[in-house]
Design a protein around this motif. Structure first.
Motif, PDB file in Angstrom:
ATOM      1  N   TYR A  28      37.203  26.940  37.864  1.00 18.24           N
ATOM      2  CA  TYR A  28      35.815  27.423  37.834  1.00 18.24           C
ATOM      3  C   TYR A  28      35.469  28.187  39.115  1.00 18.24           C
ATOM      4  O   TYR A  28      34.723  29.162  39.076  1.00 18.24           O
ATOM      5  N   ASP A  29      36.025  27.776  40.240  1.00 16.16           N
ATOM      6  CA  ASP A  29      35.756  28.454  41.510  1.00 16.16           C
ATOM      7  C   ASP A  29      36.442  29.818  41.584  1.00 16.16           C
ATOM      8  O   ASP A  29      35.940  30.735  42.231  1.00 16.16           O
ATOM      9  N   ALA A  30      37.597  29.963  40.949  1.00 15.51           N
ATOM     10  CA  ALA A  30      38.399  31.180  41.064  1.00 15.51           C
ATOM     11  C   ALA A  30      38.048  32.262  40.046  1.00 15.51           C
ATOM     12  O   ALA A  30      38.380  33.427  40.258  1.00 15.51           O
ATOM     13  N   PHE A  31      37.378  31.887  38.956  1.00  8.38           N
ATOM     14  CA  PHE A  31      37.126  32.836  37.873  1.00  8.38           C
ATOM     15  C   PHE A  31      35.645  32.854  37.505  1.00  8.38           C
ATOM     16  O   PHE A  31      35.054  31.794  37.293  1.00  8.38           O
ATOM     17  N   PRO A  32      35.060  34.058  37.362  1.00 11.83           N
ATOM     18  CA  PRO A  32      33.640  34.124  36.994  1.00 11.83           C
ATOM     19  C   PRO A  32      33.379  33.762  35.534  1.00 11.83           C
ATOM     20  O   PRO A  32      32.257  33.434  35.169  1.00 11.83           O
ATOM     21  N   TYR A  42      34.063  37.358  28.735  1.00  8.30           N
ATOM     22  CA  TYR A  42      33.793  38.258  29.863  1.00  8.30           C
ATOM     23  C   TYR A  42      33.013  39.478  29.357  1.00  8.30           C
ATOM     24  O   TYR A  42      32.018  39.886  29.959  1.00  8.30           O
ATOM     25  N   PHE A  43      33.478  40.065  28.241  1.00 11.51           N
ATOM     26  CA  PHE A  43      32.783  41.219  27.652  1.00 11.51           C
ATOM     27  C   PHE A  43      31.322  40.887  27.356  1.00 11.51           C
ATOM     28  O   PHE A  43      30.436  41.720  27.562  1.00 11.51           O
ATOM     29  N   ASP A  44      31.075  39.674  26.854  1.00  8.93           N
ATOM     30  CA  ASP A  44      29.692  39.268  26.580  1.00  8.93           C
ATOM     31  C   ASP A  44      28.869  39.247  27.865  1.00  8.93           C
ATOM     32  O   ASP A  44      27.722  39.692  27.878  1.00  8.93           O
ATOM     33  N   LYS A  45      29.461  38.742  28.949  1.00 10.35           N
ATOM     34  CA  LYS A  45      28.728  38.674  30.233  1.00 10.35           C
ATOM     35  C   LYS A  45      28.373  40.046  30.775  1.00 10.35           C
ATOM     36  O   LYS A  45      27.328  40.216  31.385  1.00 10.35           O
ATOM     37  N   ILE A  46      29.275  41.018  30.601  1.00  7.00           N
ATOM     38  CA  ILE A  46      29.010  42.363  31.125  1.00  7.00           C
ATOM     39  C   ILE A  46      28.365  43.260  30.070  1.00  7.00           C
ATOM     40  O   ILE A  46      28.110  44.426  30.328  1.00  7.00           O
ATOM     41  N   LYS A  52      39.098  37.273  35.036  1.00  7.71           N
ATOM     42  CA  LYS A  52      38.394  38.037  36.062  1.00  7.71           C
ATOM     43  C   LYS A  52      39.031  39.412  36.192  1.00  7.71           C
ATOM     44  O   LYS A  52      40.213  39.597  35.894  1.00  7.71           O
ATOM     45  N   VAL A  53      38.217  40.374  36.624  1.00  2.00           N
ATOM     46  CA  VAL A  53      38.711  41.725  36.855  1.00  2.00           C
ATOM     47  C   VAL A  53      39.287  41.786  38.262  1.00  2.00           C
ATOM     48  O   VAL A  53      38.630  41.400  39.225  1.00  2.00           O
ATOM     49  N   ILE A  54      40.528  42.276  38.352  1.00  2.00           N
ATOM     50  CA  ILE A  54      41.181  42.379  39.657  1.00  2.00           C
ATOM     51  C   ILE A  54      41.389  43.824  40.088  1.00  2.00           C
ATOM     52  O   ILE A  54      41.740  44.082  41.241  1.00  2.00           O
ATOM     53  N   ASP A  55      41.182  44.776  39.174  1.00  5.65           N
ATOM     54  CA  ASP A  55      41.296  46.195  39.511  1.00  5.65           C
ATOM     55  C   ASP A  55      40.349  46.951  38.592  1.00  5.65           C
ATOM     56  O   ASP A  55      40.340  46.716  37.380  1.00  5.65           O
ATOM     57  N   LEU A  56      39.560  47.852  39.182  1.00  9.04           N
ATOM     58  CA  LEU A  56      38.526  48.559  38.417  1.00  9.04           C
ATOM     59  C   LEU A  56      38.537  50.026  38.790  1.00  9.04           C
ATOM     60  O   LEU A  56      38.445  50.380  39.968  1.00  9.04           O
ATOM     61  N   GLY A  57      38.677  50.869  37.788  1.00 12.15           N
ATOM     62  CA  GLY A  57      38.556  52.314  37.958  1.00 12.15           C
ATOM     63  C   GLY A  57      37.428  52.822  37.081  1.00 12.15           C
ATOM     64  O   GLY A  57      36.783  52.047  36.373  1.00 12.15           O
ATOM     65  N   SER A  58      37.206  54.106  37.087  1.00 12.54           N
ATOM     66  CA  SER A  58      36.123  54.659  36.267  1.00 12.54           C
ATOM     67  C   SER A  58      36.447  54.609  34.785  1.00 12.54           C
ATOM     68  O   SER A  58      35.547  54.604  33.947  1.00 12.54           O
ATOM     69  N   ASP A  59      37.760  54.545  34.450  1.00 13.05           N
ATOM     70  CA  ASP A  59      38.155  54.570  33.046  1.00 13.05           C
ATOM     71  C   ASP A  59      39.098  53.429  32.639  1.00 13.05           C
ATOM     72  O   ASP A  59      39.705  53.465  31.586  1.00 13.05           O
ATOM     73  N   TYR A  60      39.206  52.405  33.483  1.00 10.32           N
ATOM     74  CA  TYR A  60      40.063  51.263  33.150  1.00 10.32           C
ATOM     75  C   TYR A  60      39.645  50.062  33.989  1.00 10.32           C
ATOM     76  O   TYR A  60      38.985  50.195  35.025  1.00 10.32           O
ATOM     77  N   SER A  85      28.033  46.450  36.097  1.00  8.20           N
ATOM     78  CA  SER A  85      27.982  45.046  35.655  1.00  8.20           C
ATOM     79  C   SER A  85      29.222  44.283  36.105  1.00  8.20           C
ATOM     80  O   SER A  85      29.130  43.129  36.524  1.00  8.20           O
ATOM     81  N   ILE A  86      30.382  44.932  36.016  1.00 10.44           N
ATOM     82  CA  ILE A  86      31.621  44.288  36.456  1.00 10.44           C
ATOM     83  C   ILE A  86      31.572  44.043  37.962  1.00 10.44           C
ATOM     84  O   ILE A  86      31.868  42.943  38.429  1.00 10.44           O
ATOM     85  N   ARG A  87      31.179  45.070  38.712  1.00  7.79           N
ATOM     86  CA  ARG A  87      31.089  44.910  40.175  1.00  7.79           C
ATOM     87  C   ARG A  87      30.143  43.777  40.541  1.00  7.79           C
ATOM     88  O   ARG A  87      30.426  42.992  41.450  1.00  7.79           O
ATOM     89  N   SER A  88      29.028  43.693  39.846  1.00  9.65           N
ATOM     90  CA  SER A  88      28.044  42.643  40.128  1.00  9.65           C
ATOM     91  C   SER A  88      28.614  41.250  39.816  1.00  9.65           C
ATOM     92  O   SER A  88      28.484  40.327  40.623  1.00  9.65           O
ATOM     93  N   LEU A  89      29.243  41.108  38.652  1.00  4.00           N
ATOM     94  CA  LEU A  89      29.815  39.817  38.267  1.00  4.00           C
ATOM     95  C   LEU A  89      30.930  39.400  39.227  1.00  4.00           C
ATOM     96  O   LEU A  89      31.046  38.237  39.581  1.00  4.00           O
TER      97      LEU A  89
END
Length: 148
Positions: free
Chosen positions: A10-14, A48-52, A89-97, A140-144
């Motif tokens: 729970y601590d490691a994953f949103p 996760y999709f529901d949260k974002i 959890k998201v570990i890498d985020l780009g504009s299209d992936y 939303s991903i950045r915020s979460l």
């Protein structure tokens, strides 16, 4: 991946979902079939999709995400009955992936049973082509994830 307790997951994953391991997920080898692990990771991905609000974003913009790839590394064979925690959890985020990390943690064994990754790419469902995600979705991903 060093996760030694329920709380550590729970601590490691949103996003964490708790699921039962049921008899019907086992196969002739007397342990949970490998396809169940992929479905469990999918369940955490959609939580996760529901949260974002990925689906709502797609309905508004016509652009959403589509699964590009998934991998799973098995660490421990599971059997029913058990309960698992599946984190995402998201570990890498780009504009299209974005790339998600997943973990399957056995409550009975208090160990990681599997871990994996999935890559989701932006997709414009109207033109049927790859696209950037709407800015609201990446925000939303950045915020979460508190990526800033």
């Amino acid at each position: 991946m060093k996760l030694y307790s329920d709380q550590a997951v729970y601590d490691a994953f949103p996003v964490v979902v708790e699921l039962p391991v049921v008899w019907g997920e086992m196969d002739s080898m007397r342990h949970v079939n490998n396809t169940a692990y992929i479905r469990w990771m999918e369940t955490s991905r959609f939580a996760y999709f529901d949260k974002i609000q990925l689906r709502e974003s797609g309905e508004t913009s016509g652009r959403s995400g589509i699964l590009k790839s998934v991998e799973c590394n098995f660490r421990l064979p599971l059997t029913a009955p058990d309960r698992i925690l599946v984190g995402g959890k998201v570990i890498d985020l780009g504009s299209d992936y974005f790339v998600m990390q997943h973990v399957v943690f056995s409550i009975n064994h208090q160990k990681v049973a599997a871990h994996g990754r999935s890559e989701v790419v932006g997709f414009d469902y109207k033109s049927q082509k790859k696209s950037d995600f709407p800015a609201s979705l990446t925000n939303s991903i950045r915020s979460l994830e508190e990526m800033g």
